[in-house]
Design a protein around this motif. Sequence first.
Motif, PDB file in Angstrom:
ATOM      1  N   LYS A 241     -22.737  40.349-104.762  1.00 48.52           N
ATOM      2  CA  LYS A 241     -23.739  41.295-104.274  1.00 48.52           C
ATOM      3  C   LYS A 241     -24.963  40.562-103.739  1.00 48.52           C
ATOM      4  O   LYS A 241     -25.561  40.962-102.736  1.00 48.52           O
ATOM      5  N   ASN A 242     -25.347  39.479-104.406  1.00 48.84           N
ATOM      6  CA  ASN A 242     -26.504  38.702-103.981  1.00 48.84           C
ATOM      7  C   ASN A 242     -26.258  38.071-102.600  1.00 48.84           C
ATOM      8  O   ASN A 242     -27.143  38.048-101.741  1.00 48.84           O
ATOM      9  N   ILE A 243     -25.034  37.577-102.386  1.00 45.26           N
ATOM     10  CA  ILE A 243     -24.687  36.979-101.092  1.00 45.26           C
ATOM     11  C   ILE A 243     -24.698  38.048-100.002  1.00 45.26           C
ATOM     12  O   ILE A 243     -25.183  37.818 -98.882  1.00 45.26           O
ATOM     13  N   GLU A 244     -24.184  39.234-100.331  1.00 46.95           N
ATOM     14  CA  GLU A 244     -24.186  40.328 -99.362  1.00 46.95           C
ATOM     15  C   GLU A 244     -25.624  40.710 -98.981  1.00 46.95           C
ATOM     16  O   GLU A 244     -25.917  40.995 -97.817  1.00 46.95           O
ATOM     17  N   LYS A 245     -26.502  40.707 -99.966  1.00 46.21           N
ATOM     18  CA  LYS A 245     -27.906  41.026 -99.713  1.00 46.21           C
ATOM     19  C   LYS A 245     -28.530  39.983 -98.794  1.00 46.21           C
ATOM     20  O   LYS A 245     -29.262  40.314 -97.844  1.00 46.21           O
ATOM     21  N   GLN A 246     -28.236  38.708 -99.054  1.00 50.07           N
ATOM     22  CA  GLN A 246     -28.769  37.639 -98.214  1.00 50.07           C
ATOM     23  C   GLN A 246     -28.221  37.733 -96.786  1.00 50.07           C
ATOM     24  O   GLN A 246     -28.931  37.453 -95.812  1.00 50.07           O
ATOM     25  N   GLU A 247     -26.967  38.136 -96.673  1.00 53.00           N
ATOM     26  CA  GLU A 247     -26.353  38.312 -95.355  1.00 53.00           C
ATOM     27  C   GLU A 247     -27.108  39.375 -94.561  1.00 53.00           C
ATOM     28  O   GLU A 247     -27.416  39.190 -93.379  1.00 53.00           O
ATOM     29  N   LYS A 248     -27.418  40.474 -95.219  1.00 56.31           N
ATOM     30  CA  LYS A 248     -28.143  41.563 -94.565  1.00 56.31           C
ATOM     31  C   LYS A 248     -29.551  41.132 -94.187  1.00 56.31           C
ATOM     32  O   LYS A 248     -30.022  41.417 -93.073  1.00 56.31           O
ATOM     33  N   GLU A 249     -30.228  40.434 -95.084  1.00 55.90           N
ATOM     34  CA  GLU A 249     -31.585  39.964 -94.801  1.00 55.90           C
ATOM     35  C   GLU A 249     -31.600  38.983 -93.632  1.00 55.90           C
ATOM     36  O   GLU A 249     -32.486  39.028 -92.783  1.00 55.90           O
ATOM     37  N   LEU A 250     -30.600  38.100 -93.603  1.00 58.37           N
ATOM     38  CA  LEU A 250     -30.501  37.130 -92.518  1.00 58.37           C
ATOM     39  C   LEU A 250     -30.302  37.834 -91.183  1.00 58.37           C
ATOM     40  O   LEU A 250     -30.939  37.491 -90.182  1.00 58.37           O
ATOM     41  N   TYR A 251     -29.433  38.829 -91.167  1.00 62.68           N
ATOM     42  CA  TYR A 251     -29.138  39.567 -89.938  1.00 62.68           C
ATOM     43  C   TYR A 251     -30.400  40.215 -89.381  1.00 62.68           C
ATOM     44  O   TYR A 251     -30.740  40.071 -88.202  1.00 62.68           O
ATOM     45  N   ASN A 252     -31.113  40.948 -90.240  1.00 64.26           N
ATOM     46  CA  ASN A 252     -32.334  41.617 -89.804  1.00 64.26           C
ATOM     47  C   ASN A 252     -33.396  40.617 -89.354  1.00 64.26           C
ATOM     48  O   ASN A 252     -34.086  40.816 -88.356  1.00 64.26           O
ATOM     49  N   LYS A 253     -33.523  39.520 -90.104  1.00 61.67           N
ATOM     50  CA  LYS A 253     -34.503  38.486 -89.769  1.00 61.67           C
ATOM     51  C   LYS A 253     -34.188  37.851 -88.420  1.00 61.67           C
ATOM     52  O   LYS A 253     -35.090  37.614 -87.604  1.00 61.67           O
ATOM     53  N   GLU A 254     -32.905  37.588 -88.160  1.00 66.98           N
ATOM     54  CA  GLU A 254     -32.510  36.937 -86.910  1.00 66.98           C
ATOM     55  C   GLU A 254     -32.754  37.836 -85.710  1.00 66.98           C
ATOM     56  O   GLU A 254     -33.170  37.362 -84.646  1.00 66.98           O
ATOM     57  N   ILE A 255     -32.498  39.133 -85.846  1.00 65.85           N
ATOM     58  CA  ILE A 255     -32.765  40.051 -84.740  1.00 65.85           C
ATOM     59  C   ILE A 255     -34.251  40.056 -84.411  1.00 65.85           C
ATOM     60  O   ILE A 255     -34.650  39.982 -83.245  1.00 65.85           O
ATOM     61  N   ASP A 256     -35.084  40.142 -85.434  1.00 69.21           N
ATOM     62  CA  ASP A 256     -36.539  40.121 -85.208  1.00 69.21           C
ATOM     63  C   ASP A 256     -36.974  38.811 -84.554  1.00 69.21           C
ATOM     64  O   ASP A 256     -37.872  38.790 -83.707  1.00 69.21           O
ATOM     65  N   LYS A 257     -36.330  37.723 -84.931  1.00 76.04           N
ATOM     66  CA  LYS A 257     -36.679  36.420 -84.365  1.00 76.04           C
ATOM     67  C   LYS A 257     -36.283  36.350 -82.889  1.00 76.04           C
ATOM     68  O   LYS A 257     -37.031  35.795 -82.068  1.00 76.04           O
ATOM     69  N   VAL A 258     -35.140  36.914 -82.545  1.00 78.55           N
ATOM     70  CA  VAL A 258     -34.724  36.930 -81.140  1.00 78.55           C
ATOM     71  C   VAL A 258     -35.751  37.697 -80.309  1.00 78.55           C
ATOM     72  O   VAL A 258     -36.168  37.241 -79.234  1.00 78.55           O
ATOM     73  N   VAL A 259     -36.171  38.862 -80.801  1.00 80.19           N
ATOM     74  CA  VAL A 259     -37.173  39.663 -80.091  1.00 80.19           C
ATOM     75  C   VAL A 259     -38.452  38.860 -79.893  1.00 80.19           C
ATOM     76  O   VAL A 259     -38.995  38.782 -78.776  1.00 80.19           O
ATOM     77  N   ALA A 260     -38.929  38.247 -80.961  1.00 76.33           N
ATOM     78  CA  ALA A 260     -40.184  37.474 -80.878  1.00 76.33           C
ATOM     79  C   ALA A 260     -40.056  36.307 -79.907  1.00 76.33           C
ATOM     80  O   ALA A 260     -40.968  36.049 -79.106  1.00 76.33           O
ATOM     81  N   ASP A 261     -38.935  35.607 -79.943  1.00 71.74           N
ATOM     82  CA  ASP A 261     -38.746  34.450 -79.071  1.00 71.74           C
ATOM     83  C   ASP A 261     -38.638  34.856 -77.604  1.00 71.74           C
ATOM     84  O   ASP A 261     -39.161  34.166 -76.715  1.00 71.74           O
ATOM     85  N   ILE A 262     -37.947  35.961 -77.341  1.00 76.37           N
ATOM     86  CA  ILE A 262     -37.813  36.425 -75.956  1.00 76.37           C
ATOM     87  C   ILE A 262     -39.177  36.816 -75.390  1.00 76.37           C
ATOM     88  O   ILE A 262     -39.525  36.463 -74.256  1.00 76.37           O
ATOM     89  N   ILE A 263     -39.949  37.539 -76.167  1.00 81.72           N
ATOM     90  CA  ILE A 263     -41.294  37.923 -75.713  1.00 81.72           C
ATOM     91  C   ILE A 263     -42.152  36.678 -75.488  1.00 81.72           C
ATOM     92  O   ILE A 263     -42.860  36.557 -74.485  1.00 81.72           O
ATOM     93  N   LYS A 264     -42.066  35.722 -76.398  1.00 77.76           N
ATOM     94  CA  LYS A 264     -42.864  34.494 -76.305  1.00 77.76           C
ATOM     95  C   LYS A 264     -42.469  33.654 -75.088  1.00 77.76           C
ATOM     96  O   LYS A 264     -43.334  33.140 -74.362  1.00 77.76           O
ATOM     97  N   ASP A 265     -41.161  33.527 -74.847  1.00 73.68           N
ATOM     98  CA  ASP A 265     -40.684  32.600 -73.819  1.00 73.68           C
ATOM     99  C   ASP A 265     -40.532  33.216 -72.433  1.00 73.68           C
ATOM    100  O   ASP A 265     -40.581  32.497 -71.433  1.00 73.68           O
ATOM    101  N   TYR A 266     -40.340  34.541 -72.364  1.00 77.22           N
ATOM    102  CA  TYR A 266     -39.989  35.127 -71.073  1.00 77.22           C
ATOM    103  C   TYR A 266     -40.912  36.250 -70.596  1.00 77.22           C
ATOM    104  O   TYR A 266     -40.833  36.641 -69.421  1.00 77.22           O
ATOM    105  N   ALA A 267     -41.758  36.791 -71.479  1.00 73.73           N
ATOM    106  CA  ALA A 267     -42.578  37.930 -71.068  1.00 73.73           C
ATOM    107  C   ALA A 267     -43.713  37.497 -70.142  1.00 73.73           C
ATOM    108  O   ALA A 267     -44.285  36.413 -70.294  1.00 73.73           O
ATOM    109  N   LEU A 268     -44.002  38.355 -69.186  1.00 77.72           N
ATOM    110  CA  LEU A 268     -45.157  38.137 -68.314  1.00 77.72           C
ATOM    111  C   LEU A 268     -46.439  38.090 -69.138  1.00 77.72           C
ATOM    112  O   LEU A 268     -46.566  38.777 -70.150  1.00 77.72           O
ATOM    113  N   LYS A 269     -47.371  37.294 -68.688  1.00 78.49           N
ATOM    114  CA  LYS A 269     -48.684  37.284 -69.330  1.00 78.49           C
ATOM    115  C   LYS A 269     -49.467  38.509 -68.861  1.00 78.49           C
ATOM    116  O   LYS A 269     -49.350  38.928 -67.719  1.00 78.49           O
ATOM    117  N   GLY A 270     -50.250  39.060 -69.751  1.00 78.27           N
ATOM    118  CA  GLY A 270     -51.140  40.136 -69.347  1.00 78.27           C
ATOM    119  C   GLY A 270     -50.565  41.534 -69.458  1.00 78.27           C
ATOM    120  O   GLY A 270     -51.192  42.493 -68.990  1.00 78.27           O
TER     121      GLY A 270
END
Length: 376
Positions: A241-270
Amino acid sequence: MDASKLFNILSDLNFDSNNKNIADALNELISNISVGNDTAITDSFESLKKKLSVSVVNNYSPSNIKILEEIGGARFVGNNAIDNLQDILYNSSYNVQKTISDLQKYSEDRALFMNNINDAHKSLKSLNVDAHYYSDATFEIGLLLPESLTENKVINVTKELNKWDKVLKTIKEITEGTVEDTELTLVSNGSLQFFIENSHHVAVCLIVIVERVVKIYKTIIEIREARERLKELGIAASEQKNIEKQEKELYNKEIDKVVADIIKDYALKGIESGRLNELKVALKGHIIYIIKCIDNGIVIEVTPPEIDEEEYKKNDDGKGSDDNDAIKKVPYNLMLKKIEVVQKSMDLVKSIGRTGLDITKLLSSNDVKEDNGEEE
């Protein structure tokens, strides 16, 4: 299959075979095996592998690979040819005569195929079939929808295309500051293939997102495989159960990280902060949708333009810049870097097919829907 894309492939195969003298190299290998010259065998096979390893087909998009397979040519070209030749050499290494016989049969089959390719190429040319054109300024985004998903029903196809229209509009607004309806530039039957031309900003951003999604998939697959092994070893249910919980946390964390990185690297300024937050929510929903697409067997591909340095620079005043102004010409060296990013990302994307993991079940209850940013 689309005749113009087929014409491109026939042209590539003719050029590859004639330019690299693969038939001669294959005959040399057979000859060296016949006389039992071990050093010469190794050298000739390495030379043949070198010629095949730089084939243009090794960088083919999934839609082009599908055409190549449909015309029966996959085993004669590029890295697939290397694999087939290695199988012949190593599977019967104890029987020289069988090895020679199998190689001769392979060579004859290949020669027949290449003759057919040459004839087909001439026929299409005489019928005024034009090559599928890739300009030096646009990237082609391809969506290959499997029949298992669409059931060839218009309502299902329309549903997916509408969602992809939203995905591309959001990425375009993030990277270029504009929004416009998505236009189809090519539609091909078979597995229902749709192609869309777009700028380097949108194409590179999209394929980076897809690459990151594939990496998430591969990580989840590794975790689940490890969990299954631990389960077989008798790990306690609480630890599972603990591993399953970590799997879920990792998944959610990675999606948020992709969003943040895309905005940081590709979004227009301003971009106004309120609108930027809305775009972040929309982007997260689109990433979740892309994950479902891959899980459902949709193939997402990006094909970079085919550029000739001399011709490209002739139309480049040297003042182009990568300031997210889609109208300005991108300098040649910068365009090469963008093409390289796409090709490397596509190499990883092509390594994963339909997974059946349904990993979107790992989403937290307050996460967004995949296509419109509303709460689940």
